[in-house]
Design a protein around this motif. Structure first.
Motif, PDB file in Angstrom:
ATOM      1  N   MET A  34       0.807  -1.218   0.000  1.00 17.25           N
ATOM      2  CA  MET A  34       0.000   0.000   0.000  1.00 17.25           C
ATOM      3  C   MET A  34       0.840   1.267   0.000  1.00 17.25           C
ATOM      4  O   MET A  34       0.515   2.237  -0.684  1.00 17.25           O
ATOM      5  CB  MET A  34      -0.942  -0.009   1.207  1.00 17.25           C
ATOM      6  CG  MET A  34      -2.100  -0.966   1.068  1.00 17.25           C
ATOM      7  SD  MET A  34      -3.287  -0.832   2.433  1.00 17.25           S
ATOM      8  CE  MET A  34      -2.371  -1.638   3.744  1.00 17.25           C
ATOM      9  N   GLU A  35       1.933   1.271   0.762  1.00 16.72           N
ATOM     10  CA  GLU A  35       2.755   2.485   0.857  1.00 16.72           C
ATOM     11  C   GLU A  35       3.207   2.944  -0.522  1.00 16.72           C
ATOM     12  O   GLU A  35       3.037   4.115  -0.894  1.00 16.72           O
ATOM     13  CB  GLU A  35       3.975   2.229   1.749  1.00 16.72           C
ATOM     14  CG  GLU A  35       4.892   3.443   1.878  1.00 16.72           C
ATOM     15  CD  GLU A  35       6.132   3.172   2.713  1.00 16.72           C
ATOM     16  OE1 GLU A  35       6.820   4.149   3.056  1.00 16.72           O
ATOM     17  OE2 GLU A  35       6.411   1.994   3.022  1.00 16.72           O
ATOM     18  N   LEU A  36       3.786   2.034  -1.295  1.00 18.37           N
ATOM     19  CA  LEU A  36       4.325   2.401  -2.599  1.00 18.37           C
ATOM     20  C   LEU A  36       3.224   2.598  -3.634  1.00 18.37           C
ATOM     21  O   LEU A  36       3.254   3.554  -4.419  1.00 18.37           O
ATOM     22  CB  LEU A  36       5.311   1.317  -3.059  1.00 18.37           C
ATOM     23  CG  LEU A  36       6.132   1.604  -4.315  1.00 18.37           C
ATOM     24  CD1 LEU A  36       6.879   2.926  -4.212  1.00 18.37           C
ATOM     25  CD2 LEU A  36       7.116   0.458  -4.568  1.00 18.37           C
ATOM     26  N   TYR A  37       2.219   1.710  -3.634  1.00 19.20           N
ATOM     27  CA  TYR A  37       1.162   1.810  -4.647  1.00 19.20           C
ATOM     28  C   TYR A  37       0.350   3.088  -4.488  1.00 19.20           C
ATOM     29  O   TYR A  37      -0.006   3.736  -5.477  1.00 19.20           O
ATOM     30  CB  TYR A  37       0.245   0.591  -4.583  1.00 19.20           C
ATOM     31  CG  TYR A  37      -0.759   0.558  -5.722  1.00 19.20           C
ATOM     32  CD1 TYR A  37      -0.383   0.105  -6.982  1.00 19.20           C
ATOM     33  CD2 TYR A  37      -2.068   0.999  -5.535  1.00 19.20           C
ATOM     34  CE1 TYR A  37      -1.292   0.086  -8.033  1.00 19.20           C
ATOM     35  CE2 TYR A  37      -2.982   0.982  -6.573  1.00 19.20           C
ATOM     36  CZ  TYR A  37      -2.581   0.524  -7.826  1.00 19.20           C
ATOM     37  OH  TYR A  37      -3.488   0.530  -8.866  1.00 19.20           O
ATOM     38  N   LEU A  38       0.067   3.475  -3.251  1.00 18.40           N
ATOM     39  CA  LEU A  38      -0.749   4.671  -3.038  1.00 18.40           C
ATOM     40  C   LEU A  38       0.013   5.954  -3.380  1.00 18.40           C
ATOM     41  O   LEU A  38      -0.612   6.990  -3.648  1.00 18.40           O
ATOM     42  CB  LEU A  38      -1.261   4.725  -1.603  1.00 18.40           C
ATOM     43  CG  LEU A  38      -2.287   3.634  -1.250  1.00 18.40           C
ATOM     44  CD1 LEU A  38      -2.686   3.720   0.212  1.00 18.40           C
ATOM     45  CD2 LEU A  38      -3.530   3.722  -2.144  1.00 18.40           C
ATOM     46  N   GLN A  39       1.332   5.902  -3.392  1.00 15.74           N
ATOM     47  CA  GLN A  39       2.120   7.060  -3.816  1.00 15.74           C
ATOM     48  C   GLN A  39       2.267   7.123  -5.339  1.00 15.74           C
ATOM     49  O   GLN A  39       2.271   8.203  -5.933  1.00 15.74           O
ATOM     50  CB  GLN A  39       3.524   7.015  -3.191  1.00 15.74           C
ATOM     51  CG  GLN A  39       3.544   7.028  -1.670  1.00 15.74           C
ATOM     52  CD  GLN A  39       2.788   8.198  -1.072  1.00 15.74           C
ATOM     53  OE1 GLN A  39       2.950   9.335  -1.497  1.00 15.74           O
ATOM     54  NE2 GLN A  39       1.947   7.910  -0.086  1.00 15.74           N
ATOM     55  N   GLU A  40       2.401   5.951  -5.973  1.00 12.42           N
ATOM     56  CA  GLU A  40       2.769   5.908  -7.389  1.00 12.42           C
ATOM     57  C   GLU A  40       1.662   5.439  -8.322  1.00 12.42           C
ATOM     58  O   GLU A  40       1.711   5.704  -9.521  1.00 12.42           O
ATOM     59  CB  GLU A  40       4.001   4.998  -7.566  1.00 12.42           C
ATOM     60  CG  GLU A  40       5.209   5.408  -6.723  1.00 12.42           C
ATOM     61  CD  GLU A  40       5.791   6.752  -7.142  1.00 12.42           C
ATOM     62  OE1 GLU A  40       5.535   7.190  -8.277  1.00 12.42           O
ATOM     63  OE2 GLU A  40       6.518   7.366  -6.322  1.00 12.42           O
ATOM     64  N   GLY A  41       0.693   4.693  -7.816  1.00 15.21           N
ATOM     65  CA  GLY A  41      -0.383   4.206  -8.657  1.00 15.21           C
ATOM     66  C   GLY A  41       0.046   3.097  -9.594  1.00 15.21           C
ATOM     67  O   GLY A  41       1.109   2.486  -9.424  1.00 15.21           O
ATOM     68  N   PRO A  42      -0.759   2.818 -10.618  1.00 12.17           N
ATOM     69  CA  PRO A  42      -0.485   1.696 -11.530  1.00 12.17           C
ATOM     70  C   PRO A  42       0.872   1.762 -12.223  1.00 12.17           C
ATOM     71  O   PRO A  42       1.418   0.731 -12.604  1.00 12.17           O
ATOM     72  CB  PRO A  42      -1.618   1.796 -12.559  1.00 12.17           C
ATOM     73  CG  PRO A  42      -2.720   2.498 -11.838  1.00 12.17           C
ATOM     74  CD  PRO A  42      -2.046   3.487 -10.927  1.00 12.17           C
ATOM     75  N   SER A  43       1.429   2.955 -12.387  1.00 11.17           N
ATOM     76  CA  SER A  43       2.689   3.088 -13.126  1.00 11.17           C
ATOM     77  C   SER A  43       3.810   2.262 -12.515  1.00 11.17           C
ATOM     78  O   SER A  43       4.684   1.754 -13.227  1.00 11.17           O
ATOM     79  CB  SER A  43       3.110   4.554 -13.215  1.00 11.17           C
ATOM     80  OG  SER A  43       3.378   5.085 -11.929  1.00 11.17           O
ATOM     81  N   ILE A  44       3.812   2.094 -11.190  1.00  9.85           N
ATOM     82  CA  ILE A  44       4.880   1.330 -10.554  1.00  9.85           C
ATOM     83  C   ILE A  44       4.819  -0.140 -10.976  1.00  9.85           C
ATOM     84  O   ILE A  44       5.841  -0.781 -11.190  1.00  9.85           O
ATOM     85  CB  ILE A  44       4.830   1.465  -9.011  1.00  9.85           C
ATOM     86  CG1 ILE A  44       6.026   0.783  -8.353  1.00  9.85           C
ATOM     87  CG2 ILE A  44       3.533   0.900  -8.425  1.00  9.85           C
ATOM     88  CD1 ILE A  44       7.331   1.475  -8.568  1.00  9.85           C
TER      89      ILE A  44
END
Length: 236
Positions: A34-44
């Motif tokens: 969640m930490e990374l996905y919520l900052q970056e969205g699908p692009s990550i």
């Protein structure tokens, strides 16, 4: 889907994650939480797949069946290899999640595997009994959730190493047992309670392990990963 240790990319930004991955020469199995996905969205997820890595998208969805099913329909298009929900959401929600994934997976692509979180490895038996009001052992709760997930046609569960063998006995060896809480013998447990080493995880029945700070906080992450990979493979 690779069977190598899954590295938890628990970073605050994509830049930090890519910087961490730069020294690695091989493709990896990585976890986006969640930490990374919520900052970056699908692009990550798109970028990590372009780099050749397998991706476990660890969002632990837990909502009404319709909402989770529609969310999974959208997530299926990202190309992740593994996704998850909370088993506590119930059988109908898990079935909706699986159906949403199937409906959203592009033609010609493989549906992501889907697993259910049983009890978090940061949860103790006393916590479960006192705060969730589940009047049984943590083993019984975890195995029950695993059996419910199998009935709902999911591919496996997230559990601790301590329950992995019991789940394999109840649900079969092909049913995934993805176990976080992996530490080296000399490592700190941090906020995890039910932990194990990579070697013990393999011996005790994990099908996949998730490793975070033992690698990401290491002085030499590549060397730490190779050590953990060797321990995992030697005990197969």
């Amino acid at each position: 889907m690779k069977n190598s240790p899954i590295i938890a990319l628990d970073f605050a930004s994509a830049g930090d994650a890519y910087k961490f991955l730069t020294p690695f020469e091989q493709s990896l199995f990585v976890k986006v939480g969640m930490e990374l996905y919520l900052q970056e969205g699908p692009s990550i997820v798109y970028k990590l797949k372009e780099m050749g890595h397998d991706v476990f998208l660890d969002l632990k969805l837990h909502d009404i069946p319709h909402t989770v099913g529609q969310a999974m329909r959208g997530l299926a298009r990202l190309g992740a290899d593994l996704v998850n929900v909370h088993a506590a959401g119930g059988a109908a929600m898990m079935i909706a999640a699986r159906e949403g994934l199937e409906a959203g997976t592009p033609t010609g692509s493989t549906r992501p595997s889907i697993i259910a979180v049983t009890q978090l490895t940061s949860t103790s038996e006393a916590q479960m009994q006192q705060e969730q009001l589940i009047p049984t052992t943590i083993d019984a709760s975890v195995v029950h959730y695993a059996e419910l997930a199998k009935t709902a046609t999911l591919d496996g569960v997230v559990c601790s190493v301590l329950e992995a063998k019991k789940i394999a006995d109840a649900c079969g060896q092909e049913f995934l047992r993805v176990t976080p809480g992996i530490r080296l013998a000399e490592g700190e447990a941090h906020d995890q309670i039910r932990v194990a080493t990579p070697a013990n995880a393999r011996i005790l029945g994990s099908s996949h392990i998730v490793v975070g700070r033992a690698i990401t906080n290491a002085e030499n992450p590549v060397q730490a990963y190779e050590t953990i990979l060797k321990m995992w493979e030697e005990n197969a």
